[in-house]
Scaffold this active site. Sequence first.
Site, mmCIF file in Angstrom:
data_model
loop_
_atom_site.group_PDB
_atom_site.id
_atom_site.type_symbol
_atom_site.label_atom_id
_atom_site.label_comp_id
_atom_site.label_asym_id
_atom_site.label_seq_id
_atom_site.Cartn_x
_atom_site.Cartn_y
_atom_site.Cartn_z
ATOM 1 C CB CYS A 74 -0.994 -0.067 1.144
ATOM 2 S SG CYS A 74 -1.903 1.483 1.655
ATOM 3 C CB CYS A 188 -3.348 3.821 -5.217
ATOM 4 S SG CYS A 188 -4.730 3.112 -4.331
HETATM 5 N N1 DGL Z 1 -3.954 0.610 -1.807
HETATM 6 C C1 DGL Z 1 -3.704 1.839 -1.120
HETATM 7 C C2 DGL Z 1 -2.513 2.660 -1.899
HETATM 8 O O1 DGL Z 1 -1.667 1.926 -2.495
HETATM 9 C C3 DGL Z 1 -4.572 2.396 -0.443
HETATM 10 C C4 DGL Z 1 -5.652 3.304 -0.753
HETATM 11 C C5 DGL Z 1 -6.466 3.404 0.418
HETATM 12 O O2 DGL Z 1 -6.911 2.817 1.276
HETATM 13 O O3 DGL Z 1 -7.023 4.687 0.584
HETATM 14 O O4 DGL Z 1 -2.410 3.669 -1.556
#
Ligand code: DGL
Length: 284
Positions: A74, A188
């Site tokens: 993430c 993301c």
């Molecule tokens: N998958 C996430 C990222 O790479 C987080 C998205 C979220 O929970 O806002 O930032």
Amino acid sequence: MSARPIGVFDSGIGGLSILHALQQALPGEAFVYFSDAGHAPYGERPDAFIAQRCLHITEALIRQQGIKALVVACNTATTVAIHWLRQRHPDLPIIGVEPALKPALERSASAQVAVLATDRTLSSAKYQALAARMAQAYPHARIVAVPCSGLAGAIESGDVALVDTLCARYTAQACQTAPGVDTLVLGCTHYPLALEALRRHAPTGLAFIDSAPAVARQTRLRLGAMGLLAPQPKGWPPQPARPGLQLLGSGDVHALQAQAKRHLAHLAHVGRIGEGAQAKGQAA
Ligand code: DGL
């Protein structure tokens, strides 16, 4: 020790895009995936809350699953918490993810790239420092940040119509802000799960790059250097052995199982995202 699983976590299903690349690169490894869907999206949470969730998840994965390495799948969690995690667990290899600016700039013919990410990632000191380093290394390049409010949440909840609307909005925004843009960085881990919608709304020829192959490569390097790699399956062609994938989460685990099955199969079908990401991606 090498037979222990690798822990992977995200605020929700986004980290499946990283898990998929890990499974491809490390077919002999077992994985435990934790989705913090009960607290997603992280992009709309305060830093202290995200840091506390990341510590809690990491400690549970160490204590209950005996993980030998951790992949913070993430971007948002990496920017907020990876330094705390490394400080608290100096002996655990911890690999994070950050937007793949460098490979995007390397492949861009127009030297104009746009980064789609959560506002939290784009406004973080870590991202700002990365963008400043890249601006110095590529002085003629233009890097445009496009905060994609709501997109991770829409992907997480499977709201196909909203995903489509937001993908149209943010690709248009990227192209309007930088009319010569030829490369979009998916900053993301949720966004590769919406690749088809993004492609549908993007002008022909626009390339997409994410960090998953780089994270997988970095994980393999770190484990190799520490003598922690599980024996890889033998034979040619290599057998896609799956020693195990355990799915855990703070939300509905049955829903997670169904989503994982669908998205991992879909990711295998749509294939890799961009050739730049394969050549030299970015892991944090
Ligand atoms: N998958 C996430 C990222 O790479 C987080 C998205 C979220 O929970 O806002 O930032």
